[in-house]
Design a protein around this motif. Sequence first.
Motif, mmCIF file in Angstrom:
data_model
loop_
_atom_site.group_PDB
_atom_site.id
_atom_site.type_symbol
_atom_site.label_atom_id
_atom_site.label_comp_id
_atom_site.label_asym_id
_atom_site.label_seq_id
_atom_site.Cartn_x
_atom_site.Cartn_y
_atom_site.Cartn_z
ATOM 1 N N ARG A 53 -32.911 -2.862 -35.327
ATOM 2 C CA ARG A 53 -34.202 -2.205 -35.051
ATOM 3 C C ARG A 53 -33.912 -1.001 -34.431
ATOM 4 N N TYR A 108 -40.712 -15.754 -14.518
ATOM 5 C CA TYR A 108 -40.863 -14.427 -15.039
ATOM 6 C C TYR A 108 -40.992 -14.430 -16.252
ATOM 7 N N TYR A 134 -33.215 -12.109 -21.961
ATOM 8 C CA TYR A 134 -34.540 -10.786 -21.991
ATOM 9 C C TYR A 134 -34.146 -9.834 -21.951
ATOM 10 N N VAL A 194 -39.115 -5.744 -27.535
ATOM 11 C CA VAL A 194 -37.886 -7.130 -26.500
ATOM 12 C C VAL A 194 -38.170 -9.008 -27.428
ATOM 13 N N PRO A 195 -39.279 -9.475 -27.660
ATOM 14 C CA PRO A 195 -38.729 -11.089 -28.011
ATOM 15 C C PRO A 195 -38.422 -10.651 -29.132
ATOM 16 N N MET A 223 -31.616 -9.725 -9.732
ATOM 17 C CA MET A 223 -32.743 -10.935 -10.097
ATOM 18 C C MET A 223 -33.494 -11.420 -9.681
ATOM 19 N N PHE A 224 -33.957 -11.831 -8.263
ATOM 20 C CA PHE A 224 -34.234 -12.475 -7.611
ATOM 21 C C PHE A 224 -35.904 -11.463 -6.646
ATOM 22 N N LEU A 238 -30.703 -3.483 -23.659
ATOM 23 C CA LEU A 238 -31.693 -2.913 -23.853
ATOM 24 C C LEU A 238 -30.842 -1.498 -23.434
ATOM 25 N N VAL A 253 -31.684 -8.247 -24.120
ATOM 26 C CA VAL A 253 -30.714 -8.611 -25.386
ATOM 27 C C VAL A 253 -31.734 -8.215 -26.361
ATOM 28 N N PRO A 271 -35.805 -11.116 -12.502
ATOM 29 C CA PRO A 271 -35.839 -12.260 -14.589
ATOM 30 C C PRO A 271 -35.849 -13.673 -14.033
ATOM 31 N N LEU A 272 -34.404 -13.480 -12.636
ATOM 32 C CA LEU A 272 -33.988 -15.060 -12.815
ATOM 33 C C LEU A 272 -35.375 -15.436 -12.163
ATOM 34 N N ARG A 273 -36.688 -15.746 -11.681
ATOM 35 C CA ARG A 273 -38.019 -15.987 -10.823
ATOM 36 C C ARG A 273 -37.935 -17.092 -12.129
ATOM 37 N N LYS A 274 -38.328 -18.278 -11.822
ATOM 38 C CA LYS A 274 -38.845 -19.109 -12.489
ATOM 39 C C LYS A 274 -40.387 -18.826 -13.011
ATOM 40 N N VAL A 315 -31.045 -18.460 -4.832
ATOM 41 C CA VAL A 315 -31.525 -19.633 -5.325
ATOM 42 C C VAL A 315 -33.171 -19.845 -5.678
ATOM 43 N N ASP A 316 -33.987 -20.211 -6.808
ATOM 44 C CA ASP A 316 -35.335 -19.750 -6.609
ATOM 45 C C ASP A 316 -35.822 -21.070 -6.341
ATOM 46 N N GLU A 317 -36.448 -21.680 -5.537
ATOM 47 C CA GLU A 317 -37.415 -23.253 -5.535
ATOM 48 C C GLU A 317 -38.547 -23.000 -5.171
ATOM 49 N N VAL A 318 -38.490 -22.591 -5.803
ATOM 50 C CA VAL A 318 -40.355 -22.893 -6.882
ATOM 51 C C VAL A 318 -41.011 -23.989 -5.575
ATOM 52 N N GLU A 358 -30.676 -22.271 -17.471
ATOM 53 C CA GLU A 358 -31.637 -22.861 -16.814
ATOM 54 C C GLU A 358 -32.193 -23.937 -18.513
ATOM 55 N N ASN A 373 -41.373 -12.130 -20.011
ATOM 56 C CA ASN A 373 -40.554 -11.163 -20.536
ATOM 57 C C ASN A 373 -41.657 -9.543 -20.843
ATOM 58 N N LYS A 432 -29.649 -17.583 -17.607
ATOM 59 C CA LYS A 432 -31.168 -17.511 -17.652
ATOM 60 C C LYS A 432 -30.540 -19.030 -18.766
ATOM 61 N N TYR A 458 -30.449 -26.443 -12.526
ATOM 62 C CA TYR A 458 -31.537 -26.017 -12.071
ATOM 63 C C TYR A 458 -30.814 -24.222 -11.768
ATOM 64 N N ARG A 459 -29.949 -24.123 -12.170
ATOM 65 C CA ARG A 459 -29.091 -22.275 -11.101
ATOM 66 C C ARG A 459 -27.841 -22.566 -11.139
ATOM 67 N N LYS A 473 -32.758 -7.865 -30.569
ATOM 68 C CA LYS A 473 -32.055 -8.658 -31.101
ATOM 69 C C LYS A 473 -31.689 -8.247 -32.660
#
Lengths: 162, 386, 163
Positions: free
Chosen positions: C124, A149, C116, A160-161, A119-120, C79, C118, A144-147, A63-66, B68, A151, B65, B343-344, C120
């Motif tokens: 593509r 992060y 992040y 990617v987006p 992930m962390f 990806l 996937v 990726p799962l850090r708050k 768990v990332d506790e920022v 969250e 893209n 993700k 949160y998680r 889209k």
Amino acid sequence: MKKAEEIFQLLKDNFPDQNLELKTDQPTEPVILIAPDEIEKISLFLYKNTELLFDSLVLLSGVDEVKANLISVYYHIESTSLKHKIVLKVSTDRNNPEVVSVTSVWKGADWHEREAYDMFGIKFTNHPDLRRILMPYDWEAGYPLRKDYENPEFYQGMKVPY
Amino acid sequence: MSQDLTKNTKVSSQSSKIRTEEMILNMGPQHPSTHGVLRLELGLEGEIVTKVIPHIGYLHRCFEKHCEAMTYPQVVPYTDRMDYLASMGNEFGYAVAMEKLLGIEVPQRVEYIRVIMAELQRIASHLVALGTYGADIGAFTPFLFCFIDREKILHLFEITCGARLLYNYIWVGGLSHDIHPDFVRKTREFIKEFRPNLKEINDLLTHNRIFIDRTANVGVLPIETAINFGVSGPNLRGSGMKWDIRRDDPYSVYSKLDFDIPVGKGTYGTTGDSWDRYFVRVLEMEESCKIIEQALDQLPEGDVTSAIPKRIKPNVGHVYGRVENPRGELGYFIVSDGSTSPYRVKVRPPSFVTLQIMDEICKGYMVADVVTILGSLDIVLGEIDR
Amino acid sequence: MGFLDKEFNDGNIVITTAEDIMNWARLSSLWQVSFGLACCAIEMMATSASHYDFDRFGVIPRPSPRQADIIIISGTVTLKMATRIKRLYEQMPEPKYIISMGSCANCGGPYWEHGYHVLKGIDRVIPVDVYVPGCPPRPEALLEGLLKLQEKIRNESMIKKSA
């Protein structure tokens, strides 16, 4: 079947020089806080002791506790023969997280720890094979799962987006 | 049998001085027998497997993700899509964990309907598992027979909530709609038709000489290894241990229902081989029929949407809630920071834990047995990769 | 089926264009690569089972891409998997067709915003012929997608290359 306070008392008796704490103000589960480099010794004790016999690791999650600038790892362990369970928590510094691996006690922790690393970014010392598991092996854009992060724009030529 | 073959190859290579090397064979992400996108790297010496390294992550869809960023009720459709063969079970697990965190009680009618849906889903999921297992071994007919019965269950789900595969039906605090007026009658008819069909599947596959030769004594999983790895569900029960979350850590109304826990006994080979794991699933379908009949008899009246909270904003804290999915123990670890979105959320998928033992139990068998063992573990890549 | 009934009435001689007969042969036996990614794959399996039979349209599953005409991308494309799908597509011999099944393969689906990992939309990476919407699409929707593909093949021309 033992309650959380009894398990905590047994731990305190056997590890008197450790800084252990029992938090019971959570709404549903009491947690025992442990230092990151002692988790393996304590896990081995919990596994072998005949009154406790915690033979199964149910879940290991990061768990990332920022706000507190920490990354925590929660261990949910259970005894299938004596039917009790407890939650352990380990917290390390967010910028360089390092925890001792428990794969020597419970072999099922292997992939859970690889996922926490993926992930962390938590490095588990003494882990047999610490590498990414869910993301591609050459993913360089971070954890990726850090708050915080961000893209990446492209990966191997694909946008990617959305 | 497998150990003798290894011995023979070593003796022959020494005597004729042929230089043998280990070969790496890739069972790639696209393969007709890996149940989904799984890549297995096999180290082979001739036909004997020396190591198996699974590579996963080809279906990683960033479920955690998304959680969250969504509010608590919006997470439910995403939980469906993890283990897509047991969607009711996934939603049930999330509801059980959230109701523990919020401390709310749901009406009895909701509990009974949830149990009926979960058990119907268990039968549907095991039918797919058995059908595709038969298809992997080479028997195509049981696949078609299993899917006919599955279509009847999907019809029952469709008249309740409108969807065949991914339902968004079990919400935190209740259900989205009440059951259709014809549902009870149609379910009873289905159970009456299903029991003789189950006997037919048993005659086709379970006691078939070829099937037994291919699955007995293959992939034996000892109990201590299974517990150390954290395996649960039919895989653990196939090795002989009676461990079921519905009995050992009961949730919902399972403590009021009477059912048996089938375990593997080594009928045709060693306890804990692939046949035992397969047969536990067949027996579980029969137990589910019993549970559904009892739940239909005890079904009370009530309003299914009365306990759904208008806005979900739990206290700061964390909770771990678990249910018995068709594949094992599905758990949700939810950490809340007091706002309207989690949160998680960490999911403990049963297949993720089960796939780790592939290396342990595949050593010394032949390549065709790898397919048998993988089929008997019944994994779904959607929940492994989330 | 139509012109066969008419023509075989008088003496086993059929008069048609070469294009028509080639297109008819292609659309009546589209062999698919058995390739399922996620939840849509279960609906694809249900379509091949006896309730909604795929086999009556001539579609049978082949394990290898080298023996197939059509690939149905059913499920979310990540990806990590996209490079492998491209390789599968390149291994298929011409003429080949692609059906993109489900909203994840069409445009990213429910994972479009925060996914992040996937991709889209599979278009593509490879060119798509027919998009079948739904999450997951019903078997009848997939059958309609197949019929639309058959219509597209019926109107193909050997001289003019399609886009």
